[in-house]
Design an enzyme around this catalytic site. Structure first.
Site, mmCIF file in Angstrom:
data_model
loop_
_atom_site.group_PDB
_atom_site.id
_atom_site.type_symbol
_atom_site.label_atom_id
_atom_site.label_comp_id
_atom_site.label_asym_id
_atom_site.label_seq_id
_atom_site.Cartn_x
_atom_site.Cartn_y
_atom_site.Cartn_z
ATOM 1 N N ARG A 58 0.822 -1.217 0.000
ATOM 2 C CA ARG A 58 0.000 0.000 0.000
ATOM 3 C C ARG A 58 0.851 1.260 0.000
ATOM 4 O O ARG A 58 0.417 2.302 -0.483
ATOM 5 C CB ARG A 58 -0.996 -0.019 1.170
ATOM 6 C CG ARG A 58 -2.125 -1.016 0.940
ATOM 7 C CD ARG A 58 -3.077 -1.058 2.107
ATOM 8 N NE ARG A 58 -2.451 -1.468 3.338
ATOM 9 C CZ ARG A 58 -2.201 -2.731 3.696
ATOM 10 N NH1 ARG A 58 -2.568 -3.707 2.901
ATOM 11 N NH2 ARG A 58 -1.613 -3.010 4.831
ATOM 12 N N GLU A 95 5.378 -10.029 16.170
ATOM 13 C CA GLU A 95 4.856 -10.572 17.428
ATOM 14 C C GLU A 95 5.175 -12.071 17.507
ATOM 15 O O GLU A 95 5.642 -12.577 18.516
ATOM 16 C CB GLU A 95 3.345 -10.336 17.494
ATOM 17 C CG GLU A 95 2.801 -10.423 18.890
ATOM 18 C CD GLU A 95 1.294 -10.232 18.918
ATOM 19 O OE1 GLU A 95 0.706 -10.472 19.972
ATOM 20 O OE2 GLU A 95 0.712 -9.853 17.868
HETATM 21 P P1 AMP Z 1 4.189 -2.303 11.611
HETATM 22 O O1 AMP Z 1 5.467 -2.919 11.097
HETATM 23 O O2 AMP Z 1 3.584 -3.052 12.747
HETATM 24 O O3 AMP Z 1 4.346 -0.820 11.891
HETATM 25 O O4 AMP Z 1 3.124 -2.478 10.463
HETATM 26 C C1 AMP Z 1 3.130 -1.639 9.402
HETATM 27 C C2 AMP Z 1 2.682 -2.328 8.140
HETATM 28 O O5 AMP Z 1 1.569 -3.190 8.355
HETATM 29 C C3 AMP Z 1 2.252 -1.283 7.155
HETATM 30 O O6 AMP Z 1 2.841 -1.582 5.918
HETATM 31 C C4 AMP Z 1 0.747 -1.354 7.134
HETATM 32 O O7 AMP Z 1 0.297 -1.336 5.821
HETATM 33 C C5 AMP Z 1 0.379 -2.662 7.811
HETATM 34 N N1 AMP Z 1 -0.566 -2.511 8.924
HETATM 35 C C6 AMP Z 1 -0.310 -2.701 10.240
HETATM 36 N N2 AMP Z 1 -1.397 -2.540 10.988
HETATM 37 C C7 AMP Z 1 -2.382 -2.193 10.139
HETATM 38 C C8 AMP Z 1 -3.766 -1.871 10.315
HETATM 39 N N3 AMP Z 1 -4.375 -1.863 11.504
HETATM 40 N N4 AMP Z 1 -4.485 -1.557 9.208
HETATM 41 C C9 AMP Z 1 -3.893 -1.553 7.982
HETATM 42 N N5 AMP Z 1 -2.617 -1.856 7.772
HETATM 43 C C10 AMP Z 1 -1.864 -2.177 8.822
#
Ligand code: AMP
Length: 170
Positions: A58, A95
């Protein structure tokens, strides 16, 4: 414009307990999508950026549009095995288990000023790994930018000293 009104909450996707922030209503509405790109374009037009680096998948949607808007390079960061040329890779903790991201080793000019861009900052692992990839490839991360910041997950801590910005917060 109320950008939040174009983000759809989808409970329990892709798994139980996650509220997925769905950007497809925003992408469907040209005025809203353009508003986001213009807002980011105004923010970054004087930052002397050389490239936007965005994460699969995205991040590509906003990253490609913003890079074109600013007239600078777009550089993709992808899941393992997707990029065809020689890559640098970074593995980071999830996680449960680990994940890996890759960038082309020759994608960033030495000392290039880079904006890292993604749709959501959640736990911060993805963005932190991307920042490390940019630095190992020779670039400097001017800022990490997100459409949405899920503040309750404290992902900003993983970004350490890298400045970050988000358009909307939850
Ligand atoms: P993180 O590494 O946990 O910061 O996750 C970020 C990635 O996961 C990004 O590329 C987001 O597109 C996706 N992501 C994580 N949580 C969500 C959420 N609640 N809704 C949509 N995309 C998410």
């Amino acid at each position: 414009m109320d950008i939040k009104s174009y983000i759809r909450d989808v409970p329990d996707f892709p798994k139980k307990g996650i509220v997925f922030k769905d950007i497809t209503p925003l992408l469907k509405e040209p005025k809203a999508f353009r508003h986001v790109i213009q807002l980011l374009g105004d923010r970054y037009k004087n930052h002397k950026l050389d490239a936007v680096v965005a994460m699969e998948s995205r991040g590509f949607i906003f990253g490609g549009a913003l890079a074109t808007h600013l007239g600078i390079s777009f550089i993709p960061v992808r899941k393992p095995g997707k990029l065809p040329w020689k890559t640098i890779c970074e593995t980071y903790e999830l996680e449960y288990g680990t994940d890996t991201l890759e960038i082309h080793e020759d994608s960033i000019g030495r000392g290039a000023n880079v904006l890292v861009l993604d749709d959501v900052l959640a736990t911060g692992g993805t963005a932190a790994a991307t920042i490390r990839l940019v630095e190992r490839a020779g670039g400097k991360v001017t800022e990490a930018c997100f459409l949405m910041h899920l503040t309750f997950l404290n992902g900003q801590q993983k970004l350490k000293s890298t400045p970050f910005y988000s358009i909307i917060q939850y």
